[in-house]
Design a protein around this motif. Structure first.
Motif, short mmCIF file in Angstrom:
data_model
loop_
_atom_site.label_atom_id
_atom_site.label_comp_id
_atom_site.label_asym_id
_atom_site.label_seq_id
_atom_site.Cartn_x
_atom_site.Cartn_y
_atom_site.Cartn_z
N TRP A 4 8.05 -7.33 -1.91
CA TRP A 4 7.24 -6.04 -1.81
C TRP A 4 6.09 -6.49 -1.53
O TRP A 4 5.58 -6.62 -0.29
N ASP A 14 4.74 -8.47 1.50
CA ASP A 14 4.83 -8.06 2.55
C ASP A 14 3.85 -6.84 2.49
O ASP A 14 3.41 -6.93 3.61
N LEU A 61 12.61 -11.76 1.82
CA LEU A 61 11.31 -11.86 3.77
C LEU A 61 12.47 -12.44 3.89
O LEU A 61 12.27 -12.07 5.31
N LEU A 68 14.67 -5.64 1.50
CA LEU A 68 13.33 -5.44 1.84
C LEU A 68 13.39 -4.43 3.28
O LEU A 68 14.26 -5.36 4.36
N ARG A 72 10.19 -3.49 6.25
CA ARG A 72 9.19 -4.70 6.53
C ARG A 72 8.07 -3.67 7.38
O ARG A 72 7.56 -2.99 8.12
N GLN A 73 7.16 -4.09 5.83
CA GLN A 73 5.28 -3.75 7.02
C GLN A 73 5.12 -4.78 7.73
O GLN A 73 3.88 -4.86 9.01
N ALA A 125 6.71 -7.76 9.30
CA ALA A 125 7.71 -8.59 9.25
C ALA A 125 7.68 -10.14 10.54
O ALA A 125 8.63 -11.21 9.67
#
Length: 350
Positions: free
Chosen positions: A166, A169, A196, A206, A209-210, A212
């Motif tokens: 996290w 990301d 990831l 996840l 995704r912030q 990706a």
């Protein structure tokens, strides 16, 4: 995964209630009074040193990821509480972000000092490119009984891997990123990479995704305490290699602790540690195999498992530095695909 492996994994189910309770009831960490004094040696002027901790957080990982704790090292005041927003605001596009994940039996205070030692070792002979060094602190303080300790920590690496994934990301996906881990910390790193890459741990993914489209990372795993087949396609961390451009495995076929790695699962279980046997040719795809170099550090560290034994070798540190600070383009093949022979000689007690 073959049947014997599955049966052994059930003995320490990653989501076990006992381990979950242990994690939830870990006390919230506090900065140790002696840490600032211990860390008075200054970082290089162009560098940043941070610490991120998931100590005190439990197994409700999606809900608690935003509660990670952050510290930054200030040259005047020592360690100061900070935030993810401050860390990202201090982002330097020219800097290499290196995340160091310590091994087992490291308490809250030691995480600061061990991480600081790792940073100083890494940059001692480095060029002038700036480094943002992040120490990752996970709940690895000692538990009574060596086997019970290893089993509980092995389970704690799963939620810790989610928290690390996290966090990664949230970082700039275009900035160079490297990961460095020792012993059970390698489980945290490969678990994060697996997530990831679209994998699942303990039923967690996840979901949102912030960043990706992250660029591939480089990784160094020192005597990795994870099963030697976990990185293979379809296995427990089988998506991890999709996130890696180059990986250095520092193995040790003389390691007294890793020789007994199978006791995490039970005396009759066949699992062996990646950091003990090395990564074998069986089942590895050609593309992923070409990303990996490995070296046997038995002649350097002997039977010892502690990270300091490896950091004491200038040649080995230089090789690790070449990966962590992107001084290699993947052409380091002097020990690529080296199969690490096991030793059947007597080992020291852990």
């Amino acid at each position: 995964m073959h049947a014997s492996t599955r049966s052994c994994h059930r003995r320490i189910a990653p989501g076990s209630i006992i381990v979950a309770i242990a994690l939830v009831w870990l006390p919230a960490p506090r900065l140790c009074a002696g840490d600032c004094q211990a860390c008075r040696p200054q970082p290089r002027s162009q560098d940043q040193v941070w610490l991120v901790s998931n100590r005190g957080l439990g197994c409700d990982v999606e809900a608690q990821a935003a509660q990670l704790r952050y510290w930054r090292y200030d040259r005047e005041k020592g360690w100061l509480r900070a935030s993810l927003a401050e860390l990202n605001a201090a982002d330097d596009k020219s800097a290499i972000t290196t995340v160091f994940v310590h091994g087992n039996r490291i308490d809250w205070c030691e995480a600061f000092t061990r991480g600081w030692t790792a940073y100083r070792t890494l940059v001692r002979c480095a060029d002038e490119r700036p480094v943002r060094f992040v120490i990752w602190s996970w709940p690895s303080e000692a538990v009574h009984g060596p086997i019970n300790d290893a089993r509980e920590k092995a389970c704690r690496t799963n939620p810790s891997g989610f928290y690390l994934a996290w966090f990664l990301d949230q970082l700039d996906p275009e900035a160079p990123l490297s990961l460095w881990a020792h012993s059970l910390g390698a489980r945290v790193v490969t678990g994060a990479l697996h997530l990831l890459g679209g994998g699942e741990l303990d039923g967690h993914r996840l979901a949102e995704r912030q960043r990706a489209n992250r660029s591939s990372v480089q990784a160094v795993l020192v005597v990795a305490a994870l099963d030697n087949d976990w990185l293979l396609p379809g296995h427990f961390h089988g998506h991890a290699m999709s996130q890696v451009s180059n990986m250095l495995l520092v193995n040790n076929c003389c390691d007294a602790l890793l020789k007994r790695y199978h006791l995490i699962y039970g005396r009759r279980c066949p699992q062996e540690a990646l950091g003990y046997t090395g990564l074998g040719t069986w089942g590895v795809t050609g593309a992923d195999w070409n990303k990996v170099c490995q070296t046997n550090a038995c002649s350097i560290a002997g039977r010892r498992h502690v990270l300091a034994s490896y950091l004491a070798s200038p040649d080995l540190v230089a090789r690790m530095r070449s990966y962590l600070l992107f001084e290699t383009d993947g052409d380091d093949r002097s020990a690529a695909l080296e199969v690490v022979a096991r030793t059947d000689g007597p080992a020291e007690s852990p």
